[in-house]
Design a protein around this motif. Structure first.
Motif, PDB file in Angstrom:
ATOM      1  N   PHE A   9     -15.506 -13.788  36.755  1.00 47.66           N
ATOM      2  CA  PHE A   9     -14.537 -13.798  37.848  1.00 47.66           C
ATOM      3  C   PHE A   9     -13.199 -13.211  37.398  1.00 47.66           C
ATOM      4  O   PHE A   9     -12.512 -12.533  38.170  1.00 47.66           O
ATOM      5  N   ALA A  13     -11.334  -9.867  38.735  1.00 46.00           N
ATOM      6  CA  ALA A  13      -9.941  -9.945  39.162  1.00 46.00           C
ATOM      7  C   ALA A  13      -9.097  -8.890  38.459  1.00 46.00           C
ATOM      8  O   ALA A  13      -8.250  -8.230  39.073  1.00 46.00           O
ATOM      9  N   SER A 118      -5.431 -18.221  51.671  1.00 40.21           N
ATOM     10  CA  SER A 118      -5.984 -17.177  50.805  1.00 40.21           C
ATOM     11  C   SER A 118      -5.650 -15.789  51.323  1.00 40.21           C
ATOM     12  O   SER A 118      -5.542 -14.843  50.550  1.00 40.21           O
ATOM     13  N   SER A 123      -6.078 -14.137  46.888  1.00 41.38           N
ATOM     14  CA  SER A 123      -7.070 -14.903  46.114  1.00 41.38           C
ATOM     15  C   SER A 123      -7.828 -13.927  45.214  1.00 41.38           C
ATOM     16  O   SER A 123      -9.031 -13.748  45.352  1.00 41.38           O
ATOM     17  N   LEU A 125      -8.729 -14.058  42.214  1.00 35.45           N
ATOM     18  CA  LEU A 125      -9.761 -14.622  41.357  1.00 35.45           C
ATOM     19  C   LEU A 125     -11.087 -14.809  42.087  1.00 35.45           C
ATOM     20  O   LEU A 125     -12.090 -15.154  41.470  1.00 35.45           O
ATOM     21  N   ALA A 126     -11.077 -14.569  43.406  1.00 34.66           N
ATOM     22  CA  ALA A 126     -12.309 -14.717  44.188  1.00 34.66           C
ATOM     23  C   ALA A 126     -12.798 -13.373  44.728  1.00 34.66           C
ATOM     24  O   ALA A 126     -13.617 -13.332  45.634  1.00 34.66           O
ATOM     25  N   SER A 128     -14.849 -10.037  45.308  1.00 36.63           N
ATOM     26  CA  SER A 128     -16.277  -9.768  45.188  1.00 36.63           C
ATOM     27  C   SER A 128     -16.516  -8.319  44.753  1.00 36.63           C
ATOM     28  O   SER A 128     -15.579  -7.513  44.681  1.00 36.63           O
ATOM     29  N   ARG A 190      -6.277  -9.077  49.333  1.00 35.34           N
ATOM     30  CA  ARG A 190      -7.103  -9.906  48.462  1.00 35.34           C
ATOM     31  C   ARG A 190      -6.388 -10.263  47.161  1.00 35.34           C
ATOM     32  O   ARG A 190      -6.738 -11.236  46.497  1.00 35.34           O
TER      33      ARG A 190
END
Length: 267
Positions: A9, A13, A118, A123, A125-126, A128, A190
């Motif tokens: 992750f 990021a 978010s 966000s 760290l999330a 995709s 993001r």
């Protein structure tokens, strides 16, 4: 640093942050030299309507935000080209309306419990694989456009009246700059979110202006600073368990004040 990089992750990021840093340095330079920071802020918050609509219709969030942001950019371009005196009030209305539309559509979505924070504060760290792919394609597209039209964009950015006399379509390139800013803003959602996106696009450029006055050099240096702030911010976020978007921006603000202080001491 090595410990953080062992996690997938964090790798995602970091890659997303670096991809965004490249394009935010390029587009952020255009935003600053064209003095359209407030317009870019209006576009950013208007795109929230696209996020809400996408959630309501079950579409990809980035797709909804992109469509809404591009449409907003074109509307802003038309308004500011023809009615500059009314630009502030119109942008303010679009700013508020976009946010309100997004919130209403999210509220109307049955059984959907989304973390609105978010989208407001990011966000990274999330992120995709699809987010990273989107940013990569966007980097290639926007950098290609800037390279291909560099002379025209440079001319319009610094002297629109002279550009018009030379036969350059000021309306087209002004609109193109706003559309590119809109696309960059969507990608940044993001990473740092809608609230902080303008800071990421402008602070590295403000620092770069202290050292260079050439647009191409400014773009390069701004990208470097954006990447540096992103990496430091991500590491601070990981080790101190704080919001990544806010951490990146705080690092940027600290560096801006530090650079300004050094400049005053030299004077």
């Amino acid at each position: 640093m090595l410990e953080a990089l062992s996690y997938e992750f964090f790798q995602n990021a970091l890659l997303a942050g670096l991809l965004l840093s490249i394009i935010s340095g390029v587009i952020g330079s255009l935003i600053v030299v064209n003095r359209i920071t407030f317009l870019a802020g209006g576009i950013a918050h208007s795109s929230y309507g696209g996020i809400g609509l996408a959630i309501y219709l079950g579409l990809p969030v980035l797709f909804g935000a992109t469509v809404f942001a591009v449409i907003s950019a074109i509307i802003v371009a038309i308004i500011t080209l023809n009615n500059r005196n009314k630009a502030d009030s119109i942008i303010g209305i679009m700013w508020a309306a976009g946010m309100a539309i997004g919130i209403v559509f999210v509220d109307l979505t049955p059984g959907y419990n989304v973390d609105l924070m978010s989208y407001l504060f990011g966000s990274i760290l999330a992120v995709s694989y699809n987010d990273i792919l989107y940013m990569f394609v966007l980097d290639v597209l926007l950098i290609s456009l800037v390279l291909y039209f560099y002379k025209e964009i440079l001319s319009v950015s610094y002297d629109a009246q002279f550009s018009s006399l030379r036969g350059i379509s000021v309306k087209f390139f002004y609109t193109l700059i706003l559309v590119m800013a809109a696309l960059c803003i969507v990608a940044a959602i993001r990473v740092v979110g809608l609230i902080l996106v303008i800071a990421l696009l402008t602070i590295p450029t403000y620092i770069s202006l202290m050292y260079v006055n050439n647009l191409s050099k400014m773009m390069f240096l701004s990208s470097f600073f954006a990447a540096l702030f992103t990496v430091i911010g991500l590491l601070l976020s990981y080790y101190y368990d704080i919001s990544s978007g806010a951490s990146i921006i705080l690092v940027s603000v600290f560096c801006l004040f530090f650079a300004k202080s050094i400049e005053k001491i030299k004077q």
